[in-house]
Design an enzyme around this catalytic site. Sequence first.
Site, short mmCIF file in Angstrom:
data_model
loop_
_atom_site.label_atom_id
_atom_site.label_comp_id
_atom_site.label_asym_id
_atom_site.label_seq_id
_atom_site.Cartn_x
_atom_site.Cartn_y
_atom_site.Cartn_z
N GLU A 211 90.99 110.70 41.23
CA GLU A 211 91.22 109.28 40.98
C GLU A 211 90.32 108.85 39.83
O GLU A 211 89.27 108.24 40.01
CB GLU A 211 90.94 108.41 42.21
CG GLU A 211 91.40 106.97 42.04
CD GLU A 211 90.30 105.90 41.95
OE1 GLU A 211 90.62 104.76 41.58
OE2 GLU A 211 89.13 106.20 42.23
N ASP B 259 87.71 109.79 45.37
CA ASP B 259 87.56 108.40 44.96
C ASP B 259 86.48 108.24 43.89
O ASP B 259 85.37 108.77 44.03
CB ASP B 259 87.17 107.57 46.20
CG ASP B 259 87.02 106.10 45.87
OD1 ASP B 259 88.02 105.50 45.45
OD2 ASP B 259 85.91 105.57 46.03
C1 GLC Z 1 88.37 103.39 44.09
C2 GLC Z 1 89.30 102.62 44.98
C3 GLC Z 1 88.99 101.18 44.92
C4 GLC Z 1 87.56 100.97 45.28
C5 GLC Z 1 86.64 101.83 44.44
C6 GLC Z 1 85.29 101.92 45.03
O1 GLC Z 1 88.58 103.15 42.77
O2 GLC Z 1 90.62 102.87 44.62
O3 GLC Z 1 89.83 100.46 45.75
O4 GLC Z 1 87.25 99.64 45.06
O5 GLC Z 1 87.06 103.15 44.38
O6 GLC Z 1 85.27 102.79 46.15
C1 GLC Z 2 87.68 100.72 38.00
C2 GLC Z 2 87.37 102.12 38.32
C3 GLC Z 2 88.33 102.72 39.28
C4 GLC Z 2 88.62 101.77 40.42
C5 GLC Z 2 88.92 100.40 39.96
C6 GLC Z 2 89.04 99.50 41.13
O1 GLC Z 2 88.79 100.65 37.19
O2 GLC Z 2 87.37 102.90 37.15
O3 GLC Z 2 87.83 103.90 39.79
O4 GLC Z 2 89.74 102.21 41.11
O5 GLC Z 2 87.90 99.97 39.13
O6 GLC Z 2 89.52 98.30 40.68
#
Ligand code: GLC
Ligand code: GLC
Length: 655
Positions: A341, A299
């Site tokens: 991710e 994540d």
């Molecule tokens: C990732 C998840 C998102 C979350 C963020 C912080 O991007 O997909 O849902 O808000 O990380 O953990």
């Molecule tokens: C941003 C971050 C991503 C996360 C997202 C959540 O785009 O880069 O990691 O999933 O915010 O909305």
Amino acid sequence: MLQFDQQKFDMRKEASRTLERLVPRLEENFSEFRQSNPEDWTYFLTRLSKYFLDLFTILRHLYGDQYDFFYHVESLLNILAQSWAGRPQQLKALDAEREANPLWFQDHKMLGGVCYVDLFAGDLDSLREKIPYFKELGLTYLHLMPLFQSPDGQNDGGYAISSYRQVDPQLGTMDDLRRLADELRSEGISLVLDFVFNHTSNEHAWALQARAGDDIYQNYYRLFPDRTLPDAYEQHLREIFPDEHPGAFTYFDDIEKWVWTTFHSNQWDLNYANPEVFNQMASEMLFLANQGVEILRLDALAFIWKELGTDCENLPEAHMVVQAYNAVARIAAPALLFKSEAIVHPDEVARYIHPGECQLSYNPLLMALLWNSLATREVNLLLYSMQKRFQIPGRCAWVNYVRCHDDIGWTFSDEDASDLGINAFDHRQFLNAFYTGRFNGSFGRGLAFQENPKTKDSRISGTCASLAGLEKALSEETDREVELAVRRILLLHSIILTIGGIPLIYLGDEIGMLNDYDFREDPAKNGDSRWVHRIAADPKRYARRVDAETLPGRIYQGLQALISRRKAAPVISSGNTDFFDTGNPHVFGFIRQNDTDAMLFLHNFSDFSQTVSANTLQSLLLGGSFRDQVSGLSYQVDRDVVLEPFQFMWLERIV
Ligand code: GLC
Ligand code: GLC
């Protein structure tokens, strides 16, 4: 050059000396395990020596100047041995199986699904009862959204984690999780969980100690006594959740400090410059692997390393930390894979994809460009970007998706857009207007997410069906629009099923779930529009999937048919895809080929019929006649092919 080799040579020497010194001590610490499991222990030592140099080189780079560097290396090795000693036999069997077939995840039978435990089933036990459904759909990979203990109220959908070793009591226990993982595995489904390692919640034991004033734990996070450094950092930082707090820092009265909080204020960024954090998180990671998790979704990995004067995203050290964790996994949980991710610029997304880093990666570019093509009805940017960027290292795979629990960010490359004469800024404004329904004639019914008045940046929330026009069509009761929306949904899914990689379905989309606006009534959710598409599975709607006369049935059965066809076509595994210009700006074309088979795919993104000329098809040198696996109809390559609105074809040569 000479200098470089000398350095490598020295590093090698230092690494092997370190190992020579540490192994006897490990053997002593684990003498009991070693004596009762001599083969297991040897296997561990073999892996340790195989990957130690990689690991050591990185640790040396990141932490080598700490006075207690070797102490940290030794405690890491103890963590690895401890975890290996505790790894259940059936997972060690899986390790061996994966070692014999390391590219198992590239198989054309792979199909992923993702859901929230509570929203899909209630709790972990009830989720086990859904396994027959997962099998009916054809899943071989199930990603469960974060299910660990987290603060009551706003917890970012579980992404604010208070303990990596305690399941949220409302969902069940660790035992339930292990039982679920075992059962899934015995049914051929790999469990995927998040490794939320950029931050913990402010209720995690470490954060609580930090809040109580303990220096050791304050150094687990990034705390600042005043605004000097935060101000300096913020000169270069992007705002991620500007709706919740401006900038990247939050002030906490109790400790009188500013805390680095990239996401929400209760998500405290961990300090990876501290080797203790690296080790402790390695231990948490291996704990998850030993519960039976086969793939960890890393994540927000782009954010894990911070350096003043940079945007603190995608820094070389962030890659190093992930590579070091990959080496940790190779040593102590060999079956474990990583999925990246990184929702960032496509050049940066690609840099995480490597057999020694993340073997799998979300494909946010494809996702964003599919929605872009639906809005514009044109495939130029999609084609151009895929031609340029789809190819990744051979022992890796894309995870291709249409929707997920997050918003859609328009993360296409500005340079790609500009090569085609598209102004990226204006175009993103158009896309946001289109998918919030503000653009005249738009079929999309989504909500804005994190609109930033300073930068005019915004993202989009909404379910696949609502964004693809079903919500609007149903409210206006026009059969033709309903039909077009269903076709759009299937079109997008057809692409993720055939383009190469692991297709990932956001569960609920397979039956066309619509947006649910009830989140606005819930104070823990109303500040976050992503909840519009994070919704409880509706059992009545699921029941209707068997009836092809109903809407859920039309979508589900349409998708099912595509899934079975994919599973019968080995040519659609991971690996190379050749994209070609169909000569029609609305039709996206690509070919998949292996030694024995070839298949040609055409997808029409327009509301009107479109032709692909015989000339184009012939120039692809595929000669002869073709059968469309979707409709069952046959075509001669010397004739033009006509696709109906949003029709797609999977053309296979008839011999
Ligand atoms: C990732 C998840 C998102 C979350 C963020 C912080 O991007 O997909 O849902 O808000 O990380 O953990
Ligand atoms: C941003 C971050 C991503 C996360 C997202 C959540 O785009 O880069 O990691 O999933 O915010 O909305």
